[in-house]
Design a protein around this motif. Structure first.
Motif, PDB file in Angstrom:
ATOM      1  N   GLY A 177       1.230   3.913  -7.400  1.00 11.79           N
ATOM      2  CA  GLY A 177       0.901   3.526  -6.244  1.00 11.79           C
ATOM      3  C   GLY A 177       0.521   2.283  -5.757  1.00 11.79           C
ATOM      4  O   GLY A 177       0.001   1.946  -4.794  1.00 11.79           O
ATOM      5  N   HIS A 311       9.219   4.633   2.352  1.00  8.75           N
ATOM      6  CA  HIS A 311       8.578   5.853   2.235  1.00  8.75           C
ATOM      7  C   HIS A 311       7.441   5.589   3.374  1.00  8.75           C
ATOM      8  O   HIS A 311       7.075   4.722   3.794  1.00  8.75           O
ATOM      9  CB  HIS A 311       7.942   5.941   0.996  1.00  8.75           C
ATOM     10  CG  HIS A 311       7.577   7.303   0.710  1.00  8.75           C
ATOM     11  ND1 HIS A 311       6.105   7.518   1.205  1.00  8.75           N
ATOM     12  CD2 HIS A 311       8.100   8.325   0.178  1.00  8.75           C
ATOM     13  CE1 HIS A 311       5.828   9.040   0.668  1.00  8.75           C
ATOM     14  NE2 HIS A 311       7.059   9.455   0.064  1.00  8.75           N
ATOM     15  N   LYS A 312       7.306   6.842   4.251  1.00 12.31           N
ATOM     16  CA  LYS A 312       6.510   6.693   5.200  1.00 12.31           C
ATOM     17  C   LYS A 312       5.080   6.410   4.982  1.00 12.31           C
ATOM     18  O   LYS A 312       4.183   5.862   5.542  1.00 12.31           O
ATOM     19  CB  LYS A 312       6.324   8.274   5.572  1.00 12.31           C
ATOM     20  CG  LYS A 312       7.565   8.727   6.539  1.00 12.31           C
ATOM     21  CD  LYS A 312       7.447   9.868   6.869  1.00 12.31           C
ATOM     22  CE  LYS A 312       8.794  10.610   7.558  1.00 12.31           C
ATOM     23  NZ  LYS A 312       8.579  11.948   8.151  1.00 12.31           N
ATOM     24  N   SER A 313       4.603   6.421   3.689  1.00 11.63           N
ATOM     25  CA  SER A 313       3.074   6.091   3.127  1.00 11.63           C
ATOM     26  C   SER A 313       3.170   4.765   2.972  1.00 11.63           C
ATOM     27  O   SER A 313       2.255   3.891   3.048  1.00 11.63           O
ATOM     28  CB  SER A 313       2.990   6.644   1.803  1.00 11.63           C
ATOM     29  OG  SER A 313       3.810   6.427   0.803  1.00 11.63           O
ATOM     30  N   PRO A 316       3.717   3.621   7.778  1.00 17.47           N
ATOM     31  CA  PRO A 316       3.736   4.964   8.816  1.00 17.47           C
ATOM     32  C   PRO A 316       4.432   4.657  10.243  1.00 17.47           C
ATOM     33  O   PRO A 316       4.808   5.434  10.981  1.00 17.47           O
ATOM     34  CB  PRO A 316       2.584   5.413   8.612  1.00 17.47           C
ATOM     35  CG  PRO A 316       1.603   4.404   8.017  1.00 17.47           C
ATOM     36  CD  PRO A 316       2.393   3.604   7.436  1.00 17.47           C
ATOM     37  N   ASP A 386      10.924  12.008   3.867  1.00 12.63           N
ATOM     38  CA  ASP A 386       9.812  11.413   3.358  1.00 12.63           C
ATOM     39  C   ASP A 386       9.886  10.008   3.888  1.00 12.63           C
ATOM     40  O   ASP A 386       9.074   9.143   3.766  1.00 12.63           O
ATOM     41  CB  ASP A 386       9.392  11.611   1.974  1.00 12.63           C
ATOM     42  CG  ASP A 386       8.980  12.695   1.721  1.00 12.63           C
ATOM     43  OD1 ASP A 386       8.321  13.574   2.553  1.00 12.63           O
ATOM     44  OD2 ASP A 386       8.859  13.231   0.430  1.00 12.63           O
TER      45      ASP A 386
END
Length: 410
Positions: A177, A311-313, A316, A386
């Motif tokens: 991450g 990726h949305k994370s 966003p 996602d």
């Protein structure tokens, strides 16, 4: 003793009233030709009938009628045939026994049109370049036509061309991450050698990322040793191209093998390359650095499709910015590098956000695209919903131009 330096006021500066002159010429042409054509029996006439009466080509009469349907006088000048074809039209009107003040005014308007071209800009092509900056819809048409001419010339010089280039980038948080994985799905569809000696190559590389070595893998996580490791031939539309791979430091160069030449030699190239922990997250970048993906046009192509799935994370909200660089002098550019501001190209291409469903990401020229991307996501155990997807479509992108999508920080 030196001569004093003379400065020109804005009112006296040469060409400062050019737009006003263009608008006056456009208005005169529209009014005079509109009045003249209304005098023909059976008016209003279509391009075919008008061509028959005047003894001129349908192409010329179609351009004239298109110009007359335009309300903007600048656009009228843009769409009008040149002075010589217009004079042939008035000559045809005389043969149809159209006389009087309407014909005289039309001939005078044509003379002013010719004088505008000759005295202000030199030729019709230069005038078109100026008009394109004044009317947005003219700019796109002007740009695509000029880029198409460059495509034709570069195809013949390089000896190769491509119908559609695909560059589809997927950004996903790394396993810990802290960074981002990047997957590059690249395709060249309808690749042709125009000459036996024509060469084609493309490469994958990193700009402004980690200083650690790259370790590209295929979708199975195996190191890339040869071109077969990343190929996805099942998603080709034409026969799969013979390719070989060359390693140059951190960069991989893919080179087209023997595929014949001529109109029946079309082949496709589809491959996917995975780079784990490749980029810092946008929020962790220093303020002067930016997260971005890019594609450099290294083969003359009719169309480019650049997709960015992140990726949305990661982000966003917000949309990526498009920057197009000229790489002919300084090579690939880092996004928003102030040193490269001079190389930024002013283009009409734009970024469009697509829906999250795979069916919303179809590409007409690449019927296998949805299945291709679903295959890539399945192999990596990632879910399409996602990701946010943004697309740039460019017709005839200039050879050597770098299309760059810069991620928002939040």
């Amino acid at each position: 003793m030196s001569e004093p330096v003379r400065t020109l006021t804005p009112q006296a500066r040469p060409g400062s009233d050019l737009r006003r002159r263009v608008e006056k010429v456009g208005d005169d042409l529209a009014r005079s030709f509109g009045t003249l054509l209304a005098m023909f029996p059976g008016a209003p006439l279509g391009p075919q009938r008008l061509a028959e009466l005047l003894g001129e080509s349908v192409v010329t009469t179609s351009r004239l009628l298109k110009a007359l349907r335009t309300h903007d006088p600048v656009a009228v000048v843009h769409y009008m045939p040149g002075p010589d074809p217009l004079r042939r039209l008035t000559g045809g009107a005389k043969r149809q026994r159209i006389r009087g003040e309407a014909l005289t005014r039309t001939e005078e308007a044509i003379d002013r049109f010719e004088e505008l071209i000759r005295t202000e800009v030199g030729d019709r092509s230069a005038l078109g370049a100026i008009l394109a900056d004044w009317v947005p819809e003219l700019r796109t048409e002007f740009e695509v036509r000029r880029r198409q001419a460059v495509f034709k010339a570069m195809s013949e010089l390089r000896g190769t061309s491509c119908a559609t280039v695909l560059s589809s980038m997927i950004l996903h948080p790394s396993r810990d991450g802290k960074r981002m994985d990047i997957v590059a799905v690249d395709g060249m569809f309808g690749v042709r050698r125009l000459r036996p000696a024509g060469e084609l190559r493309f490469q994958t590389k990193r700009i402004g990322g980690s200083k650690s070595p790259r370790h590209p893998t295929n979708l199975a996580g195996e190191p890339v040793e040869g071109v077969g490791d990343t190929r996805l031939d099942q998603f080709c539309v034409a026969p799969a191209a013979p390719m070989r791979v060359l390693h140059h430091g951190d960069d991989l160069h893919y080179v087209l093998g023997e595929s014949g030449f001529g109109p029946d030699s079309a082949v496709d190239i589809v491959q996917a390359e995975v780079n784990r922990d490749e980029l810092p997250l946008p929020k962790d970048r220093p303020p002067e650095e930016h997260s971005f993906v890019f594609h450099t046009t290294s083969v003359p192509t009719k169309s480019l499709v650049l997709d960015l799935h992140f990726h949305k994370s990661i982000c966003p909200e917000g949309s990526p910015d498009l920057i197009v660089y000229d790489t002919s002098v300084e090579g690939p550019a880092r996004a928003h590098d102030p040193v490269r501001d001079f190389d930024r190209m002013d283009v009409t291409d734009t970024v469009k956000e697509l829906g999250v469903r795979m069916t919303q990401k179809r590409i007409a020229e690449i019927p296998t695209y949805v299945d291709l991307m679903q295959h890539v996501l399945d192999r990596l155990a990632w879910k399409a919903q996602d990701f946010r997807t943004f697309r740039v479509r460019a017709d005839f992108p200039l050879f050597g131009s770098q299309y760059t999508l810069v991620l928002p920080r939040e």
